[in-house]
Design a protein around this motif. Structure first.
Motif, PDB file in Angstrom:
ATOM      1  N   LEU A  84      -7.281   2.512 -18.647  1.00 33.24           N
ATOM      2  CA  LEU A  84      -6.830   3.046 -17.107  1.00 33.24           C
ATOM      3  C   LEU A  84      -7.520   4.760 -17.113  1.00 33.24           C
ATOM      4  CD1 LEU A  84      -3.440   2.017 -16.770  1.00 33.24           C
ATOM      5  CD2 LEU A  84      -5.206   1.260 -15.577  1.00 33.24           C
ATOM      6  N   PHE A  85      -7.298   5.413 -18.236  1.00 32.50           N
ATOM      7  CA  PHE A  85      -7.903   6.705 -18.026  1.00 32.50           C
ATOM      8  C   PHE A  85      -9.462   6.545 -17.946  1.00 32.50           C
ATOM      9  CE2 PHE A  85      -4.176   8.558 -20.582  1.00 32.50           C
ATOM     10  CZ  PHE A  85      -3.691   9.314 -19.526  1.00 32.50           C
ATOM     11  N   ALA A  86     -10.189   5.652 -18.519  1.00 31.12           N
ATOM     12  CA  ALA A  86     -11.611   5.402 -18.348  1.00 31.12           C
ATOM     13  C   ALA A  86     -11.826   4.929 -17.179  1.00 31.12           C
ATOM     14  CB  ALA A  86     -12.193   4.574 -19.651  1.00 31.12           C
ATOM     15  N   SER A  87     -11.384   4.105 -16.696  1.00 29.43           N
ATOM     16  CA  SER A  87     -11.703   3.333 -15.395  1.00 29.43           C
ATOM     17  C   SER A  87     -11.425   4.162 -14.179  1.00 29.43           C
ATOM     18  CB  SER A  87     -11.428   2.325 -15.302  1.00 29.43           C
ATOM     19  OG  SER A  87      -9.892   2.108 -15.389  1.00 29.43           O
ATOM     20  N   ASN A 103     -13.630   0.112 -32.064  1.00 35.83           N
ATOM     21  CA  ASN A 103     -14.845   1.044 -32.223  1.00 35.83           C
ATOM     22  C   ASN A 103     -15.949   0.886 -31.286  1.00 35.83           C
ATOM     23  OD1 ASN A 103     -14.704   2.995 -34.744  1.00 35.83           O
ATOM     24  ND2 ASN A 103     -13.711   1.028 -35.327  1.00 35.83           N
ATOM     25  N   LEU A 104     -15.918  -0.207 -30.873  1.00 31.36           N
ATOM     26  CA  LEU A 104     -16.910  -0.647 -29.670  1.00 31.36           C
ATOM     27  C   LEU A 104     -16.358   0.301 -28.375  1.00 31.36           C
ATOM     28  CD1 LEU A 104     -17.671  -4.580 -29.884  1.00 31.36           C
ATOM     29  CD2 LEU A 104     -19.112  -2.682 -30.328  1.00 31.36           C
ATOM     30  N   VAL A 105     -15.209   0.000 -28.116  1.00 29.66           N
ATOM     31  CA  VAL A 105     -14.629   0.943 -27.105  1.00 29.66           C
ATOM     32  C   VAL A 105     -14.989   2.344 -27.219  1.00 29.66           C
ATOM     33  CG1 VAL A 105     -12.411   1.506 -26.144  1.00 29.66           C
ATOM     34  CG2 VAL A 105     -12.750  -0.808 -26.369  1.00 29.66           C
ATOM     35  N   PHE A 106     -14.674   2.885 -28.576  1.00 27.82           N
ATOM     36  CA  PHE A 106     -14.813   4.251 -28.708  1.00 27.82           C
ATOM     37  C   PHE A 106     -16.336   4.763 -28.624  1.00 27.82           C
ATOM     38  CE2 PHE A 106     -15.728   7.868 -31.273  1.00 27.82           C
ATOM     39  CZ  PHE A 106     -14.699   8.825 -30.949  1.00 27.82           C
ATOM     40  N   SER A 107     -17.082   4.033 -29.323  1.00 31.77           N
ATOM     41  CA  SER A 107     -18.391   4.458 -29.367  1.00 31.77           C
ATOM     42  C   SER A 107     -19.078   4.336 -28.130  1.00 31.77           C
ATOM     43  CB  SER A 107     -19.349   3.608 -30.558  1.00 31.77           C
ATOM     44  OG  SER A 107     -19.179   2.280 -29.966  1.00 31.77           O
ATOM     45  N   HIS A 108     -18.604   3.587 -27.305  1.00 30.34           N
ATOM     46  CA  HIS A 108     -19.255   3.317 -25.850  1.00 30.34           C
ATOM     47  C   HIS A 108     -18.751   4.563 -24.869  1.00 30.34           C
ATOM     48  CE1 HIS A 108     -19.173   2.258 -21.514  1.00 30.34           C
ATOM     49  NE2 HIS A 108     -20.273   1.232 -22.062  1.00 30.34           N
ATOM     50  N   SER A 109     -17.523   4.969 -25.127  1.00 33.63           N
ATOM     51  CA  SER A 109     -17.054   6.056 -24.314  1.00 33.63           C
ATOM     52  C   SER A 109     -17.775   7.477 -24.904  1.00 33.63           C
ATOM     53  CB  SER A 109     -15.443   6.183 -24.562  1.00 33.63           C
ATOM     54  OG  SER A 109     -15.013   5.129 -23.698  1.00 33.63           O
ATOM     55  N   VAL A 125     -24.528  -1.432 -23.408  1.00 30.34           N
ATOM     56  CA  VAL A 125     -23.666  -2.309 -22.434  1.00 30.34           C
ATOM     57  C   VAL A 125     -22.967  -1.158 -21.431  1.00 30.34           C
ATOM     58  CG1 VAL A 125     -21.535  -3.626 -22.064  1.00 30.34           C
ATOM     59  CG2 VAL A 125     -23.152  -4.031 -24.094  1.00 30.34           C
ATOM     60  N   ARG A 126     -23.052  -1.596 -20.252  1.00 33.72           N
ATOM     61  CA  ARG A 126     -22.586  -0.614 -18.919  1.00 33.72           C
ATOM     62  C   ARG A 126     -21.072  -0.732 -19.023  1.00 33.72           C
ATOM     63  NH1 ARG A 126     -26.041   3.699 -19.127  1.00 33.72           N
ATOM     64  NH2 ARG A 126     -28.244   3.008 -19.071  1.00 33.72           N
ATOM     65  N   ASN A 127     -20.611  -1.756 -18.837  1.00 30.41           N
ATOM     66  CA  ASN A 127     -19.362  -2.145 -18.467  1.00 30.41           C
ATOM     67  C   ASN A 127     -18.637  -2.313 -19.648  1.00 30.41           C
ATOM     68  OD1 ASN A 127     -16.860  -2.894 -17.292  1.00 30.41           O
ATOM     69  ND2 ASN A 127     -17.570  -4.767 -16.470  1.00 30.41           N
ATOM     70  N   PRO A 128     -17.463  -1.355 -20.203  1.00 31.22           N
ATOM     71  CA  PRO A 128     -16.818  -1.803 -21.352  1.00 31.22           C
ATOM     72  C   PRO A 128     -15.644  -2.833 -21.102  1.00 31.22           C
ATOM     73  CG  PRO A 128     -16.098   0.273 -20.332  1.00 31.22           C
ATOM     74  CD  PRO A 128     -17.149  -0.394 -19.420  1.00 31.22           C
ATOM     75  N   GLY A 129     -15.570  -3.430 -20.038  1.00 30.99           N
ATOM     76  CA  GLY A 129     -14.473  -4.325 -19.712  1.00 30.99           C
ATOM     77  C   GLY A 129     -14.240  -5.462 -20.900  1.00 30.99           C
ATOM     78  N   PRO A 130     -15.443  -6.165 -21.119  1.00 31.97           N
ATOM     79  CA  PRO A 130     -15.353  -7.181 -22.056  1.00 31.97           C
ATOM     80  C   PRO A 130     -14.910  -6.741 -23.312  1.00 31.97           C
ATOM     81  CG  PRO A 130     -17.508  -7.310 -20.666  1.00 31.97           C
ATOM     82  CD  PRO A 130     -16.770  -5.994 -20.413  1.00 31.97           C
ATOM     83  N   PHE A 131     -15.342  -5.412 -23.836  1.00 33.19           N
ATOM     84  CA  PHE A 131     -14.855  -4.978 -25.447  1.00 33.19           C
ATOM     85  C   PHE A 131     -13.246  -4.747 -25.194  1.00 33.19           C
ATOM     86  CE2 PHE A 131     -18.866  -2.502 -25.542  1.00 33.19           C
ATOM     87  CZ  PHE A 131     -19.660  -3.406 -25.976  1.00 33.19           C
ATOM     88  N   TYR A 132     -12.726  -4.404 -23.799  1.00 33.18           N
ATOM     89  CA  TYR A 132     -11.441  -4.342 -23.911  1.00 33.18           C
ATOM     90  C   TYR A 132     -10.650  -5.670 -24.066  1.00 33.18           C
ATOM     91  CZ  TYR A 132     -11.367   0.591 -23.101  1.00 33.18           C
ATOM     92  OH  TYR A 132     -11.402   2.162 -22.842  1.00 33.18           O
ATOM     93  N   VAL A 152      -0.044  -0.390 -30.085  1.00 31.42           N
ATOM     94  CA  VAL A 152      -1.493  -0.225 -29.895  1.00 31.42           C
ATOM     95  C   VAL A 152      -1.900  -0.887 -28.578  1.00 31.42           C
ATOM     96  CG1 VAL A 152      -3.528  -0.988 -31.252  1.00 31.42           C
ATOM     97  CG2 VAL A 152      -2.008  -0.132 -32.515  1.00 31.42           C
ATOM     98  N   ALA A 153      -1.367  -2.022 -28.445  1.00 30.30           N
ATOM     99  CA  ALA A 153      -1.976  -2.678 -27.112  1.00 30.30           C
ATOM    100  C   ALA A 153      -1.867  -2.093 -25.784  1.00 30.30           C
ATOM    101  CB  ALA A 153      -1.439  -4.233 -27.047  1.00 30.30           C
ATOM    102  N   GLY A 154      -0.565  -1.348 -25.662  1.00 34.13           N
ATOM    103  CA  GLY A 154       0.036  -0.813 -24.709  1.00 34.13           C
ATOM    104  C   GLY A 154      -1.010   0.632 -24.744  1.00 34.13           C
ATOM    105  N   LEU A 155      -1.194   1.164 -25.853  1.00 33.08           N
ATOM    106  CA  LEU A 155      -2.248   2.537 -25.866  1.00 33.08           C
ATOM    107  C   LEU A 155      -3.593   2.045 -25.279  1.00 33.08           C
ATOM    108  CD1 LEU A 155      -0.778   3.833 -29.231  1.00 33.08           C
ATOM    109  CD2 LEU A 155      -0.476   5.000 -26.810  1.00 33.08           C
ATOM    110  N   TYR A 156      -4.184   1.002 -25.772  1.00 36.03           N
ATOM    111  CA  TYR A 156      -5.439   0.770 -25.042  1.00 36.03           C
ATOM    112  C   TYR A 156      -5.430   0.496 -23.738  1.00 36.03           C
ATOM    113  CZ  TYR A 156      -7.661   1.206 -29.684  1.00 36.03           C
ATOM    114  OH  TYR A 156      -8.321   1.504 -30.737  1.00 36.03           O
ATOM    115  N   VAL A 157      -4.414  -0.200 -23.372  1.00 34.95           N
ATOM    116  CA  VAL A 157      -4.371  -0.453 -21.767  1.00 34.95           C
ATOM    117  C   VAL A 157      -4.345   1.035 -21.003  1.00 34.95           C
ATOM    118  CG1 VAL A 157      -2.779  -1.134 -19.846  1.00 34.95           C
ATOM    119  CG2 VAL A 157      -3.071  -2.570 -21.860  1.00 34.95           C
TER     120      VAL A 157
END
Length: 496
Positions: A467-470, A412-418, A363-370, A458-463
């Protein structure tokens, strides 16, 4: 190396023939001049195998019978049955059936083999190796007497979460569960060594809220106490039992002790509080971790400016997320070693599944994972764990695993994608590990807020990670794009 380890273990067994190992403790025996065995766990005095009729044993074992000398309790539940002293006393006082619940199978076996009265061998006693809260949740029996018999574990559930084995046994919700298991005219009694008078006052207040009346209290030297509540106590004229006297609740002043709840299960905290020496110790640990990362960067000639804020934040968030999930599992199924194993199995299974997904579908766009991650966090925050208390147990396990570990799967989907696409795997991994260390420190925020609020953090950290990723992406990758040699992204997905 294996041979050396086996030799050391064998030598320990030879040198300590009275040493045993349980899922929770190292157990040693001490025998004094009398026929009395003391049980030590991890080098700390824990239990003594008293004869039920000896006048030397602690007063609180017989306190409920002193308050009600003419009362008989046919059906008894003892939580924290240990080596069996409480069972022997109840049998002597006429109990017809006893459910003896002990979380540690080795401690129970010691009672079976060494209790001087043979209490566990009596046909009236049914043995259960289980967490007390979990047993109450799975039985429909009602009891004339429920005893919390010094359930003080002296150990934590795991290296994550500041929970002891008995943490969810001493909450207002747990006391309400005891109330619901009392027969008409039944009574609940608990006793222990309490290090401070405010702890006695705290328990008294919790009992009053759970049972709707002032409990009976008897205090002894060294802050020992016995407390009792239930229909039998509520029916007393003027709150005065027919036998032994009662003592007033200690006056402890301000701040008033805050009751322990399933959301804030900290019996041994007077109020939400983090001790300064905890903060100092955590600061030292984080300083050492940072020093190790800087040293490793110097040794490997990796510029520290390649530090990844994205993976750093992911490390913080993931550690807090697993902590909250373990706490939820402990509440739903008890704090036994088996439940802990089931929880870690669910975590590792979700990690493996996320790796398989990212390796099979690029998957190229991790947006759905987030988005899926935020939705699962919101569900876990809004759905109270007790709503999952359904039967049969395997269905409860499946629902609890889905609720508690769906956020871990999407994380983990987010992490492994990055991680799959990073060009600086070494510094990304170091950044993630350092973030996990910070997450371990932030875990103590639960002492102030309770564990549910960790999901908000946790939710705030993933937001922030998104942002850092995008926007900022991984700074090291940007640097390589601008000035460094091209490095092929790694193909394997990995996770921490």
């Amino acid at each position: 190396a294996v041979v050396a380890v086996v030799a050391i273990v064998a030598l320990q067994a030879v040198n300590h023939p009275d040493r045993l190992w349980s899922p929770y403790y190292r157990i040693d025996f001490l025998v004094d001049g009398r026929p009395l065995t003391h049980v030590m766990v991890d080098g700390i005095p824990h239990q003594a195998l008293w004869d039920a009729d000896t006048p030397d044993k602690e007063e609180f074992y017989e306190q409920i019978y002193r308050w009600f000398p003419d009362q008989r309790f046919p059906n008894v539940l003892v939580v924290g049955a240990g080596s069996g002293v409480d069972l022997a006393v109840a049998l002597r006082e006429g109990a017809e059936r006893i459910d003896a619940v002990e979380i540690d199978p080795r401690i129970q076996q010691i009672g079976v083999e060494r209790n001087p009265d043979g209490a566990y061998l009596d046909s009236r006693v049914s043995r259960h190796v289980n967490d007390g809260r979990a047993f109450l949740r799975t039985t429909d029996r009602r009891y004339d007497l429920v005893v919390f018999a010094l359930p003080d574990s002296l150990t934590r559930v795991s290296s994550q979460a500041a929970l002891r084995l008995e943490s969810f046994l001493f909450t207002e919700e747990a006391l309400a569960s005891v109330r619901d298991h009392l027969a008409p005219g039944g009574v609940f009694v608990l006793y222990n060594y309490f290090r401070d008078p405010w702890l006695i006052a705290k328990l008294s207040g919790m009992l009053e809220r759970a049972f709707g009346h002032q409990p009976l209290l008897r205090t002894y030297a060294y802050n020992r106490a016995a407390l009792a509540a239930g229909p039998l106590v509520a029916a007393l004229p003027g709150g005065t039992p027919p036998g032994d006297a009662v003592d007033p609740v200690p006056t402890v002043g301000e701040p008033a002790p805050q009751p322990a709840t399933d959301g804030w299960p900290f019996l041994y905290l007077r109020t939400p509080f983090i001790a300064p020496y905890y903060l100092a110790a955590l600061a030292v640990i984080l300083g050492v971790a940072l020093g190790v990362v800087l040293g490793a960067a110097r040794v490997t000639s990796t510029p520290i400016r390649r530090f990844s804020p994205h993976f750093f934040v992911l490390g913080i968030a993931f550690l807090l997320l697993t902590t909250r999930s373990l706490v939820s599992f402990s509440l739903l199924f008890g704090t036994t070693w088996l439940v802990n194993s089931m929880a870690f199995f669910a975590i590792l299974a979700s990690v493996l599944l996320a790796i398989l997904v990212n390796s099979r579908w690029r998957v190229r766009n991790p947006g759905p994972f987030y988005l899926a991650l935020f939705a699962s966090i919101a569900v876990a925050y809004l759905v109270r764990p007790e709503t999952l208390l359904v039967d049969p147990p395997f269905l409860r396990y499946a629902l609890a695993a889905a609720l508690a570990f769906a956020p871990i799967f999407f994380a983990n989907l987010v992490f492994s994608h990055s991680f799959r696409d990073t060009r600086t795997a070494d510094m990304a991994f170091a950044s993630n590990l350092l973030g996990a260390m910070v997450g371990g420190a932030l875990e103590y925020v639960a002492l102030l807020t309770g564990y549910s609020f960790l999901l908000v953090i946790v939710a705030g950290l993933y937001v922030l990670a998104w942002l850092f990723a995008s926007r900022l992406r991984v700074l090291a990758d940007r640097e390589l794009d601008d000035s460094g040699p091209a490095v092929e992204p790694i193909n394997e997905a990995a996770t921490v």
